[in-house]
Enzyme design. Structure first.
Site, PDB file in Angstrom:
ATOM      1  N   GLY A   8      66.880 -25.025  17.245  1.00  0.00           N
ATOM      2  CA  GLY A   8      68.004 -25.796  17.801  1.00  0.00           C
ATOM      3  C   GLY A   8      69.061 -26.068  16.747  1.00  0.00           C
ATOM      4  N   LEU A  10      71.992 -25.042  16.206  1.00  0.00           N
ATOM      5  CA  LEU A  10      73.414 -25.158  16.572  1.00  0.00           C
ATOM      6  C   LEU A  10      73.665 -26.418  17.413  1.00  0.00           C
ATOM      7  CD1 LEU A  10      74.264 -21.437  17.527  1.00  0.00           C
ATOM      8  CD2 LEU A  10      74.507 -22.584  15.319  1.00  0.00           C
ATOM      9  N   GLY A  11      72.649 -27.217  17.605  1.00  0.00           N
ATOM     10  CA  GLY A  11      72.773 -28.419  18.441  1.00  0.00           C
ATOM     11  C   GLY A  11      73.419 -29.577  17.693  1.00  0.00           C
ATOM     12  N   GLN A  12      73.451 -30.739  18.365  1.00  0.00           N
ATOM     13  CA  GLN A  12      74.151 -31.893  17.799  1.00  0.00           C
ATOM     14  C   GLN A  12      73.573 -32.290  16.436  1.00  0.00           C
ATOM     15  OE1 GLN A  12      73.459 -35.754  19.430  1.00  0.00           O
ATOM     16  NE2 GLN A  12      75.359 -36.594  18.659  1.00  0.00           N
ATOM     17  N   ASP A  34      68.495 -20.568  16.698  1.00  0.00           N
ATOM     18  CA  ASP A  34      68.963 -21.178  17.941  1.00  0.00           C
ATOM     19  C   ASP A  34      68.897 -20.133  19.045  1.00  0.00           C
ATOM     20  OD1 ASP A  34      70.742 -23.937  18.479  1.00  0.00           O
ATOM     21  OD2 ASP A  34      71.070 -22.369  19.985  1.00  0.00           O
ATOM     22  N   ILE A  35      68.841 -20.587  20.280  1.00  0.00           N
ATOM     23  CA  ILE A  35      68.818 -19.644  21.408  1.00  0.00           C
ATOM     24  C   ILE A  35      70.174 -18.954  21.557  1.00  0.00           C
ATOM     25  CG2 ILE A  35      69.444 -21.358  23.184  1.00  0.00           C
ATOM     26  CD1 ILE A  35      67.347 -19.907  25.005  1.00  0.00           C
ATOM     27  N   ARG A  36      71.237 -19.656  21.139  1.00  0.00           N
ATOM     28  CA  ARG A  36      72.582 -19.059  21.184  1.00  0.00           C
ATOM     29  C   ARG A  36      72.856 -18.346  19.882  1.00  0.00           C
ATOM     30  NH1 ARG A  36      75.876 -24.386  21.850  1.00  0.00           N
ATOM     31  NH2 ARG A  36      74.046 -25.167  20.771  1.00  0.00           N
ATOM     32  N   ASP A  49      64.513 -18.049  20.936  1.00  0.00           N
ATOM     33  CA  ASP A  49      64.217 -18.843  22.134  1.00  0.00           C
ATOM     34  C   ASP A  49      62.858 -19.494  21.871  1.00  0.00           C
ATOM     35  OD1 ASP A  49      63.382 -19.822  24.555  1.00  0.00           O
ATOM     36  OD2 ASP A  49      63.766 -17.975  25.692  1.00  0.00           O
ATOM     37  N   TYR A 138      62.927 -36.659  30.653  1.00  0.00           N
ATOM     38  CA  TYR A 138      63.120 -36.642  29.202  1.00  0.00           C
ATOM     39  C   TYR A 138      62.145 -37.616  28.517  1.00  0.00           C
ATOM     40  CZ  TYR A 138      65.862 -37.206  24.831  1.00  0.00           C
ATOM     41  OH  TYR A 138      66.298 -37.270  23.532  1.00  0.00           O
TER      42      TYR A 138
END
Ligand code: SER
Length: 317
Positions: A8, A10-12, A34-36, A49, A138
């Site tokens: 993750g 590229l996440g916050q 990251d998945i992206r 992924d 969540y």
């Protein structure tokens, strides 16, 4: 010497955490995944992924990683829109990351959240050990995750560690699909438009923290003496408890014409109402010296300053 794989990335949190870890441990010691995919030059970087356990194992092994920082997850509001996807991704990704860490004997970090509490939890000064009956997907993922990480420590002696993050505020990468996102958006809109319409109602208190303090907390916990950790995977940590009009009042000290209005989103409001107002961080302070540098006033000055620079750069380019 630590060698880390971050999911993750590229996440916050991940996008800033990778930069900070590379400053401390060296660029080549931190594999961002990251998945992206990304066109930014953030090598070493690999597409991953987290549902693909074989790929995760291969990347970690080839990189000779000794530490897994598992950040990939769906946030609360997105999870509520697609609960089954959230269950599969948040739990499937976590168990894959734990298995890879077990197979390769890695130190392990993953975040829990204030979302791990529910409407029956004590709302003010929420204790470290307390009733946890969350009513969101969540939150269910986070409680199960805390327990799973404890289990891997007890059963396999894996060095698992984690914190319950509050809402995180940053000027770098916007959050995606969280309930606390309003506390980030309000700063962007204050700079861009001088006004903000909050989807969270006035008087709704939630814990928050500025990103530099959150990153430091991860590093301090990972560097802490493991023999002193009692609550390994779910340390309450917070820097401030705020509600929308308090954030607005602080912004108005610097942008006097800023106005706040409300258009409450019932879904995210219900989530916020089920979470604590303030959590007690005593165990984190005592067991590994958790501390923060930013309160609301200091964070607001820095956020507005950094976002103004960002806006100026955007206007030039
Ligand atoms: N910031 C997160 C969310 O709102 C809480 O962990 O989903």
């Amino acid at each position: 010497m630590k060698r880390m794989i971050v999911t993750g990335a590229l996440g916050q949190i991940g996008s800033e955490l990778v930069v900070k870890l590379r400053e401390i441990y060296g660029v080549d010691a931190v594999l961002a995944t990251d998945i992206r995919n990304t066109t930014d030059s953030i090598e070493p970087f690999e597409v991953l992924d987290v549902m693909d356990d074989k790929c995760m194992h291969k990347l970690a092994k080839e990189f000779r990683a000794d530490t897994m920082i598992h950040m990939a997850a769906l946030l609360s509001a997105t999870a509520e829109k697609n609960p089954l996807l959230a269950w599969n991704l948040n739990m499937g990704g976590l168990v894959n990351a734990l298995e890879v860490a077990r197979e390769l004997n890695m130190q392990f970090f993953t975040p829990s959240s204030i979302g791990a509490f529910g409407p029956t939890t004590q709302k003010n000064n929420t204790p470290q050990n307390t009733l946890q009956r969350p009513t969101t997907m969540y939150g269910i993922n986070k409680v199960a995750g805390e327990l799973l990480c404890d289990y891997y420590h007890q059963k396999y002696n894996l060095d698992t560690r984690g914190v319950r993050f509050p809402g995180l505020i940053s000027y770098v990468t916007p959050p995606g699909g969280g309930t606390t996102d309003y506390a980030v958006e309000i700063y962007y809109k204050a700079i861009e438009e001088g006004q903000y319409q909050s989807y969270i109602a006035q008087g709704t208190y939630m814990d928050m923290m500025y990103m530099p303090d959150a990153l430091q907390a991860i590093i301090d916990l990972m560097e802490a003496d493991g023999s002193k950790l009692v609550h390994r995977n779910a340390f309450n940590i917070s820097a401030m408890s705020v509600e929308p009009s308090e954030l607005a009042a602080e912004i108005q000290k610097h942008i006097p014409h800023f106005t706040l209005s409300y258009k409450v989103d019932p879904v995210r409001q219900a989530i916020a109402d089920s979470w604590p107002n303030t959590i007690d961080s005593t165990a984190a302070r005592e067991e590994w010296g958790f501390t923060t540098q930013y309160d609301l006033a200091k964070m607001t000055i820095d956020m507005l300053e950094k976002l103004k620079i960002k806006q100026q750069k955007k206007a030039i380019s």
